[in-house]
Enzyme design. Structure first.
Site, short mmCIF file in Angstrom:
data_model
loop_
_atom_site.label_atom_id
_atom_site.label_comp_id
_atom_site.label_asym_id
_atom_site.label_seq_id
_atom_site.Cartn_x
_atom_site.Cartn_y
_atom_site.Cartn_z
N LYS A 149 -19.30 27.13 -4.60
CA LYS A 149 -18.80 26.29 -5.70
C LYS A 149 -19.62 26.47 -6.96
O LYS A 149 -19.07 26.69 -8.05
CB LYS A 149 -18.86 24.79 -5.28
CG LYS A 149 -17.94 24.44 -4.14
CD LYS A 149 -17.95 22.95 -3.88
CE LYS A 149 -19.28 22.43 -3.36
NZ LYS A 149 -19.65 23.00 -2.06
N THR A 150 -20.92 26.37 -6.82
CA THR A 150 -21.78 26.49 -7.99
C THR A 150 -21.68 27.89 -8.58
O THR A 150 -21.66 28.07 -9.80
CB THR A 150 -23.23 26.16 -7.61
OG1 THR A 150 -23.24 24.88 -6.98
CG2 THR A 150 -24.11 26.12 -8.83
N ASP A 168 -20.39 19.92 -11.95
CA ASP A 168 -20.80 20.27 -10.59
C ASP A 168 -21.06 18.98 -9.81
O ASP A 168 -21.32 17.93 -10.41
CB ASP A 168 -22.08 21.12 -10.66
CG ASP A 168 -22.30 21.93 -9.39
OD1 ASP A 168 -21.45 21.85 -8.47
OD2 ASP A 168 -23.31 22.65 -9.32
N GLU A 169 -20.99 19.02 -8.50
CA GLU A 169 -21.29 17.85 -7.65
C GLU A 169 -20.50 16.62 -8.09
O GLU A 169 -21.04 15.52 -8.15
CB GLU A 169 -22.79 17.52 -7.69
CG GLU A 169 -23.71 18.68 -7.42
CD GLU A 169 -23.91 18.97 -5.94
OE1 GLU A 169 -23.14 18.42 -5.11
OE2 GLU A 169 -24.81 19.75 -5.64
N GLN A 223 -20.42 15.76 1.04
CA GLN A 223 -21.80 15.77 0.53
C GLN A 223 -22.06 14.60 -0.43
O GLN A 223 -22.96 14.66 -1.25
CB GLN A 223 -22.10 17.11 -0.15
CG GLN A 223 -22.12 18.27 0.82
CD GLN A 223 -22.62 19.55 0.17
OE1 GLN A 223 -23.77 19.64 -0.24
NE2 GLN A 223 -21.74 20.53 0.07
N ARG A 235 -28.48 23.44 4.28
CA ARG A 235 -29.39 24.11 3.34
C ARG A 235 -29.90 25.41 3.92
O ARG A 235 -30.40 26.28 3.21
CB ARG A 235 -30.62 23.21 3.01
CG ARG A 235 -30.34 21.92 2.29
CD ARG A 235 -29.44 22.06 1.13
NE ARG A 235 -28.05 21.82 1.50
CZ ARG A 235 -27.02 22.19 0.76
NH1 ARG A 235 -27.19 22.82 -0.36
NH2 ARG A 235 -25.78 21.95 1.16
#
Ligand SMILES: Nc1ncnc2c1ncn2[C@@H]1O[C@H](COP(=O)(O)OP(=O)(O)OP(=O)(O)O)[C@@H](O)[C@H]1O
Length: 635
Positions: free
Chosen positions: A32-33, A219-220, A250, A586
């Site tokens: 995504k990022t 983002d996020e 998330q 992660r």
DNA sequence: ACTTGCGTAGTTTTT
DNA sequence: CTACGCAAGT
């Protein structure tokens, strides 16, 4: 278009669909990022002026990383778009357009400690004992209401009839606003709430800002609050080129007012919106992806979504049961050391935990084993000595700041106290005795000298000058271990300022100050970029990051999932599980989970049970690490 | 004005 | 346990 090579079809689609509203919903590690960053690069390459592009990230660190990546792609010296956190964006908007609502050109930003102090004083003024009513509770209530877009007046209308606590909150709020206005300060919530008000109530500003940002990226997005969603929608109202990415699994900041509604209602807000779903995980081993899928599937409150990966299964997940927190820490440190000896880079290893207090044992163990580490969440910018230096700097730039003057005059103590200061504030300078007057004049001479130096000094030399002239250097020099550490901290602040040395004088120093005010906490990775080491941080702070090897420590019932006070519904358990999902995802290659059977909290030993989250992991994926006692099966 | 010593209260998670 | 607020001493 080489930058599109290696992307899958849907990632490419997301990059290329530059016009109109678009949301990307996807699991961890799905790029995504990367898509967001590539899309910005694509816009720039196809001729969109950088000043028409905006990207909003969750942390300053994420913003910095994105800037660096773009800078590397675009080449040295190329102009960059505005990439900031919501709070950074809010600050820019207030600085540039705030005059319409009477915002001072220079303002300071209050952190939680500052705000709490103000609330406490307000309580005292009202005649309520701050011990009876905790200031943090009042502040939390105000903050939550601000996050919903309320003002003190709005709160009054809605809640005043609800009883004593609400009336008190309202009363405190009114005084709180007055104090912040007097001190030319905003708190974190204001940095979002005021720009929203500014845009909603001032058509001319709105028009100007709408024309400024043609392409907006967030983002996020799953962890934004209502007001942040409103801000984004205001900015995007005209051009409607709004690109948001997120993963509802998330969402880990609902306790701070974050709501997935922003993401979920995106296609209602923008009926013409396109939604792209990415399912491919490029980050983690097959085993980790599979385990992560299983973990998050236990949540009821979600939409079914699975990640797939082409990565080989890789190594199993390691589980280690320690007798106590010290043994756990020591084992983790030794494992990290082993990995490093086998060629792992320090920055490829992260040690995560649910709560900050767990870091102590880990730190000691790493020290013991001689493993270099970087610890996040030390609240560097909230330390007294750091705030003292910052107050001195602000005072030098703007000598009329009362709050900073009060702070600076006592850092270090110089024989000027409450009484003298009170006279000074009341303008009764003549009432001072000769001794006091000499002290005051000496202090003012220092401020004046610093103010002059600030005209031309580079930020870092100026910080060093402040440390010296204020007397802090001298005061800390003779002292013990604590003072030594304080001295190191203020020197570190000077080192930090070096990054702003490109612009000397007021402008550079102000830039440094502004970032320092927002840089609180977890951005400390930025603090010492050259210092290498294994990274220690909370799971919250690890969001968006990735590491080759990840240790998740303290996998104990009550700790992770964390149990607050008993009054909570099942929602919290789900958020804890999302947090665990974030932790697990992660890791690229190796995931290690550890827990202790006994943990000391407040000096008392507690018998701990292994986390119930461990039951969610398929035993076939787990390898038990050698325990120092008899092996026990926990799954 | 400032330092020292005692008592108490408290902890998720952070921009 | 420790960090902080508060009261009494220098
Ligand atoms: N098409 C691709 N091919 C190879 N690697 C990729 C591809 N897309 C993304 N990656 C890599 O996968 C990793 C995860 O990407 P990224 O951090 O952008 O994911 P994300 O969806 O933002 O994750 P999270 O939700 O966990 O923050 C990165 O190392 C990225 O470089």
């Amino acid at each position: 278009m080489r930058y599109l090579e290696g992307m899958n079809d849907r990632q490419r689609e997301a990059v290329l669909a530059t016009d109109g509203p678009l949301s990307v919903l996807a699991g961890a590690g799905s790029g995504k990022t990367r898509v967001l960053t590539t899309r910005i690069y694509h816009l720039i390459r196809t001729g969109v002026p950088t000043e028409h592009i905006l990207a909003v990230t969750f942390t300053n660190k994420a913003a910095r990383e994105m800037r660096e990546r773009l800078a590397a792609q675009l080449g040295e010296g190329a102009p960059l778009p505005l990439i900031a956190t919501f709070h950074g964006l809010g600050r820019v908007l207030l600085e540039e357009y705030g005059s319409a609502i009477g915002t001072p050109r220079y303002f300071s930003i209050f952190d939680r400690g500052d705000s709490e102090r103000v609330v406490k004083n307000a309580l005292k003024e009202i005649g309520v004992d701050p011990k009876e009513v905790p200031p943090r509770a009042i502040l939390a209530r105000i903050s939550k209401a601000k996050g919903e877009g309320l003002t003190a007046e709005g709160f009054h209308e809605r809640h005043a009839h609800e009883g004593f606590r609400a009336r008190l909150t309202n009363d405190v709020w009114t005084r709180y606003d007055r104090t912040l206005a007097r001190e030319k300060a905003f708190d974190f919530d204001d940095l979002i709430a005021l720009p929203v008000r500014l845009l909603e109530e001032h058509a001319d500003v709105r028009a100007a800002v709408e024309e400024r940002f043609h392409y907006i990226h967030v983002d996020e997005y799953q962890d934004t609050n209502e007001l942040q969603g409103r801000l984004v929608n205001l900015l995007a109202a005209k051009h409607r080129n709004i690109f948001v990415v997120g993963d509802i699994d998330q969402t880990i900041y609902t306790w701070r007012g974050a709501t997935i509604d922003n993401l979920l209602s995106f296609d209602r807000t923008y009926p013409d919106a396109k939604t792209i779903i990415l399912e491919h995980n490029y980050r983690s081993s097959g085993t980790i992806v599979s385990v992560a899928n299983t973990i998050i599937a236990h949540n009821k409150n979600r939409k079914e979504k699975r990640s797939v990966t082409d990565n080989p299964p890789g190594e199993p997940i390691t589980l280690y049961a320690a007798t106590g927190a010290e043994q756990e820490a020591s084992w983790v440190a030794k494992e990290a050391k082993k990995a490093i000896a086998q060629g792992a880079a320090l920055e490829d290893i992260a040690i995560l935990f649910r709560t900050n207090f767990q870091s102590r044992a880990l730190e000691e163990a790493l020290l013991q084993e001689g493993v270099p580490y970087r610890l996040l969440g030390t609240r560097f910018f909230e330390r007294k000595e750091v705030k003292d230096v910052l107050a001195w700097i602000r005072l030098a730039l703007l000598p009329s700041r009362e709050a900073d003057r009060m702070r600076a005059v006592q850092a270090p103590p110089r024989g000027i106290g409450k009484v003298t200061l009170g006279k000074l504030v009341a303008g009764e300078r003549r009432a001072l005795r000769a001794g006091e007057r000499a002290k005051v004049e000496a202090f003012e001479a220092i401020v004046a000298a610093l103010a002059e130096a600030a005209e031309s000094a580079t930020p870092s030399t100026f910080v060093r000058l402040v440390i010296d002239k204020s007397g802090l250097e001298h005061a800390f020099a003779g002292g013990g271990e604590d003072d030594h550490e304080r001295l190191e901290n203020v020197h570190e602040l000077a080192t930090l300022a070096t990054r702003y040395d490109a612009v000397a004088g007021h402008e550079g120093i102000a830039a440094f100050l502004a970032d320092a005010a927002l840089a609180s906490d977890q951005d400390e990775l930025d603090r010492t970029p050259d210092a290498r080491g294994v990274t220690l941080m909370t799971v919250h702070a690890a969001k968006g990051l990735e590491f080759d090897t990840v240790f998740v420590t303290g996998m104990e019932e009550g700790l992770f999932p964390h149990e607050g006070m008993g009054d909570d519904e099942n929602r919290d358990e789900e958020e804890e599980r999302r947090l665990f999902y974030v932790a697990v995802t992660r890791a690229k290659r190796q995931l290690v989970l550890t827990f202790a059977r006994v943990r000391r909290i407040y000096g008392a030993d507690y018998l701990q049970e292994p986390s119930s989250f461990l039951h969610d992991i398929d035993a076939a994926h787990v390898r038990y690490a050698q325990t120092e006692e008899e092996p026990t099966v926990y799954l």
